[in-house]
Enzyme design. Structure first.
Site, mmCIF file in Angstrom:
data_model
loop_
_atom_site.group_PDB
_atom_site.id
_atom_site.type_symbol
_atom_site.label_atom_id
_atom_site.label_comp_id
_atom_site.label_asym_id
_atom_site.label_seq_id
_atom_site.Cartn_x
_atom_site.Cartn_y
_atom_site.Cartn_z
ATOM 1 N N GLY A 10 34.520 80.855 30.258
ATOM 2 C CA GLY A 10 35.229 81.606 31.304
ATOM 3 C C GLY A 10 35.930 80.656 32.261
ATOM 4 O O GLY A 10 35.469 79.541 32.481
ATOM 5 N N ARG A 75 34.942 82.609 23.066
ATOM 6 C CA ARG A 75 34.336 82.916 21.762
ATOM 7 C C ARG A 75 34.300 81.731 20.815
ATOM 8 O O ARG A 75 33.387 81.601 20.014
ATOM 9 C CB ARG A 75 35.130 84.009 21.045
ATOM 10 C CG ARG A 75 34.983 85.360 21.680
ATOM 11 C CD ARG A 75 35.965 86.302 21.015
ATOM 12 N NE ARG A 75 36.222 87.421 21.879
ATOM 13 C CZ ARG A 75 36.063 88.682 21.524
ATOM 14 N NH1 ARG A 75 35.664 88.983 20.325
ATOM 15 N NH2 ARG A 75 36.311 89.650 22.388
ATOM 16 N N ASP A 106 27.570 75.993 30.641
ATOM 17 C CA ASP A 106 26.469 75.531 29.785
ATOM 18 C C ASP A 106 26.742 75.757 28.298
ATOM 19 O O ASP A 106 26.408 74.910 27.465
ATOM 20 C CB ASP A 106 25.128 76.130 30.220
ATOM 21 C CG ASP A 106 25.156 77.644 30.307
ATOM 22 O OD1 ASP A 106 26.210 78.240 30.045
ATOM 23 O OD2 ASP A 106 24.103 78.229 30.626
ATOM 24 N N THR A 128 31.603 76.255 36.689
ATOM 25 C CA THR A 128 31.210 77.667 36.670
ATOM 26 C C THR A 128 31.082 78.177 38.096
ATOM 27 O O THR A 128 30.575 77.470 38.961
ATOM 28 C CB THR A 128 29.880 77.933 35.946
ATOM 29 O OG1 THR A 128 29.508 79.286 36.162
ATOM 30 C CG2 THR A 128 28.741 77.053 36.392
ATOM 31 N N ILE A 129 31.530 79.404 38.282
ATOM 32 C CA ILE A 129 31.309 80.003 39.603
ATOM 33 C C ILE A 129 29.821 80.260 39.823
ATOM 34 O O ILE A 129 29.387 80.434 40.942
ATOM 35 C CB ILE A 129 32.096 81.322 39.792
ATOM 36 C CG1 ILE A 129 31.661 82.395 38.788
ATOM 37 C CG2 ILE A 129 33.587 81.092 39.744
ATOM 38 C CD1 ILE A 129 32.127 83.800 39.160
ATOM 39 N N ASP A 130 29.030 80.301 38.719
ATOM 40 C CA ASP A 130 27.622 80.681 38.836
ATOM 41 C C ASP A 130 26.755 79.591 39.468
ATOM 42 O O ASP A 130 25.641 79.883 39.925
ATOM 43 C CB ASP A 130 27.041 81.010 37.451
ATOM 44 C CG ASP A 130 27.825 82.083 36.731
ATOM 45 O OD1 ASP A 130 28.523 82.856 37.412
ATOM 46 O OD2 ASP A 130 27.740 82.145 35.489
ATOM 47 N N ASP A 132 25.069 77.317 38.053
ATOM 48 C CA ASP A 132 23.761 77.353 37.383
ATOM 49 C C ASP A 132 23.585 76.268 36.326
ATOM 50 O O ASP A 132 22.761 76.407 35.421
ATOM 51 C CB ASP A 132 23.533 78.742 36.751
ATOM 52 C CG ASP A 132 24.532 79.052 35.641
ATOM 53 O OD1 ASP A 132 25.536 78.312 35.511
ATOM 54 O OD2 ASP A 132 24.322 80.024 34.906
ATOM 55 N N MET A 172 28.957 88.457 40.545
ATOM 56 C CA MET A 172 28.678 87.797 39.265
ATOM 57 C C MET A 172 27.558 86.779 39.481
ATOM 58 O O MET A 172 26.929 86.743 40.540
ATOM 59 C CB MET A 172 29.937 87.129 38.737
ATOM 60 C CG MET A 172 30.907 88.102 38.100
ATOM 61 S SD MET A 172 32.261 87.197 37.317
ATOM 62 C CE MET A 172 32.991 88.462 36.311
ATOM 63 N N GLY A 173 27.342 85.930 38.490
ATOM 64 C CA GLY A 173 26.317 84.889 38.613
ATOM 65 C C GLY A 173 25.390 84.810 37.417
ATOM 66 O O GLY A 173 24.521 83.936 37.367
ATOM 67 N N ARG A 174 25.516 85.776 36.509
ATOM 68 C CA ARG A 174 24.655 85.831 35.317
ATOM 69 C C ARG A 174 23.181 85.825 35.698
ATOM 70 O O ARG A 174 22.766 86.602 36.536
ATOM 71 C CB ARG A 174 24.974 84.652 34.389
ATOM 72 C CG ARG A 174 25.999 84.989 33.370
ATOM 73 C CD ARG A 174 26.068 84.019 32.252
ATOM 74 N NE ARG A 174 25.759 82.652 32.632
ATOM 75 C CZ ARG A 174 25.676 81.663 31.785
ATOM 76 N NH1 ARG A 174 25.890 81.879 30.505
ATOM 77 N NH2 ARG A 174 25.393 80.452 32.179
ATOM 78 N N GLU A 224 24.442 90.301 39.619
ATOM 79 C CA GLU A 224 24.510 91.154 38.419
ATOM 80 C C GLU A 224 23.272 91.056 37.532
ATOM 81 O O GLU A 224 22.984 91.953 36.755
ATOM 82 C CB GLU A 224 25.764 90.805 37.596
ATOM 83 C CG GLU A 224 25.763 89.377 37.061
ATOM 84 C CD GLU A 224 27.033 89.006 36.317
ATOM 85 O OE1 GLU A 224 27.911 89.857 36.120
ATOM 86 O OE2 GLU A 224 27.148 87.820 35.940
ATOM 87 N N ARG A 277 36.594 85.132 40.096
ATOM 88 C CA ARG A 277 36.956 83.961 39.287
ATOM 89 C C ARG A 277 38.411 83.547 39.483
ATOM 90 O O ARG A 277 38.829 82.497 38.977
ATOM 91 C CB ARG A 277 36.730 84.283 37.803
ATOM 92 C CG ARG A 277 35.281 84.411 37.404
ATOM 93 C CD ARG A 277 34.977 83.564 36.199
ATOM 94 N NE ARG A 277 35.824 83.839 35.081
ATOM 95 C CZ ARG A 277 35.448 84.490 33.966
ATOM 96 N NH1 ARG A 277 34.213 84.927 33.858
ATOM 97 N NH2 ARG A 277 36.283 84.676 32.982
#
Ligand code: F6P
Length: 352
Positions: A10, A75, A106, A128-130, A132, A172-174, A224, A277
């Site tokens: 992403g 993908r 990751d 990543t915005i997450d 993480d 978001m953030g997974r 999320e 994002r």
């Protein structure tokens, strides 16, 4: 030297700032030729590699631009089967790459590690915005996402206040709650719900009812990946072929329905989604992305491969890609921000 560069997974604000810094640093310091590979690993795996040489002009004026000038794919996975792997290795040789700089999260770092194990000299840059990624204190894109969510929370608060509503805002953030936690604090949320702390819906409802009699409105910031005690995460869809096929989303609606049955006020849900994002990176992210890009170029020139650049105790550093693959970094339950939130009366959805 001929160096390939690609952005995988992403997108996030700051990718172009990294591309610019990698390319300018390599061009200036070792007159390297820099080859931009299109659409992440999809461009490397294609029967004819999709790429073009980047010159100084092409990487100028892109520092503040959102997205990625190279395109990306969530993908494409060269490790997905042996034909894809063979094609990717063949293409890397055909392009004459002395090294490949891979910018991604990751999932992308896992693939980068796999390619490195097959002999491709790879340097990874975490995005990543997450926020993480294991071994990295701060990934670029996160600060921008937090700023966007904070702005949204402020706007939600004024309309929630006017109508005396319970407003649920999903970030978001997974599987990690960094965005919800930092933006929730910055945006004065009354309740912050994270994947790391399962929430008790009755407790959250109780707080909303208490506020109905005084402040009239409540703002809830929910990551999320948050889930109720004894419940499951809310999955929005599956993206087959993606390194992690699960896409979370919709917990705000689930929670809003549960709360509506327990409170007087109207409950409304807002899922912020990909707005987090997009757009121009904040000054912090521009600087971090520039440092990461330059550091990646230094690793390439020093011949230090199969490593990812990182921020460690505020300094540029690097760690082996194998230490990053197959993991993510959650908010530790003893994190000082959680403690501060509780101490100022923010509800984290549990009884603590
Ligand atoms: O990892 C970044 C991220 O934006 C997550 O916060 C979110 O869960 C996911 O990507 C969404 O992915 P996609 O763009 O494939 O829907």
């Amino acid at each position: 030297m001929r160096i390939g560069i690609l952005t995988g997974g992403g997108d996030c604000p700051g990718l172009n700032a990294v591309i610019r810094a990698v390319a300018k640093s390599l061009m200036r310091q070792c007159q390297a030729e820099v080859i931009g590979i299109h659409d992440g690993f999809a461009g490397l795996m294609a029967s004819t590699p999709r790429s073009h040489p980047l010159d100084w002009e092409q990487v100028s004026g892109i520092l503040m631009r959102g997205g990625t000038i190279l395109g990306t794919s969530n993908r494409a996975n060269p490790l997905g089967n042996s034909a894809h792997l063979a094609q990717s290795l063949h293409n890397a040789r055909q392009l004459g790459l002395d090294a490949l700089v891979v910018i991604g999260g990751d999932g992308t770092m896992e693939i980068a590690h796999g390619l490195a194990e097959h002999g491709v000299p790879v340097v990874g840059v975490p995005k990543t915005i997450d926020n993480d990624i294991v071994g990295c204190e701060r990934s670029f894109g996160f600060d921008t996402a937090v700023a966007t969510v904070t702005d949204a929370l402020e706007r939600i608060q004024t309309t929630g206040q006017s109508h005396g509503r319970v407003m649920v805002v999903e970030t978001m953030g997974r599987y990690a709650g960094w965005i919800a936690l930092e933006a929730g604090l910055a945006g004065a949320a009354d309740v912050i719900l994270l994947p790391e702390i399962d929430y008790n819906v009755d407790l959250v409802a109780q707080l909303c009812r208490e506020r109905e009699t005084h402040q009239r409105f409540t703002v809830i910031c929910v990551g999320e990946g948050a889930k109720p005690q004894g419940g499951q995460m809310t999955v929005e869809r599956r993206i087959e072929g993606s390194p992690d096929p699960i896409r979370l989303g919709g917990v705000a609606h689930v929670l809003a329905a549960e709360l509506q049955a327990r409170v007087q006020s109207e409950v409304r849900a807002t899922v912020l989604g990909h707005v987090q994002r997009g757009g121009s990176p904040t000054p912090f992210d521009r600087v971090l992305a520039t440092q990461f890009g330059n550091q990646a170029a230094q690793l390439v020139m020093a011949g230090q491969f199969n490593r990812m650049v990182t921020l460690h105790q505020g300094q540029m550093a690097s760690i082996p890609l194998r230490d990053v693959a197959h993991q993510h970094r959650n908010v530790p339950l003893d994190h000082p921000l959680l403690q501060a939130a509780r101490q100022i009366g923010v509800c984290l959805g549990d009884a603590a």
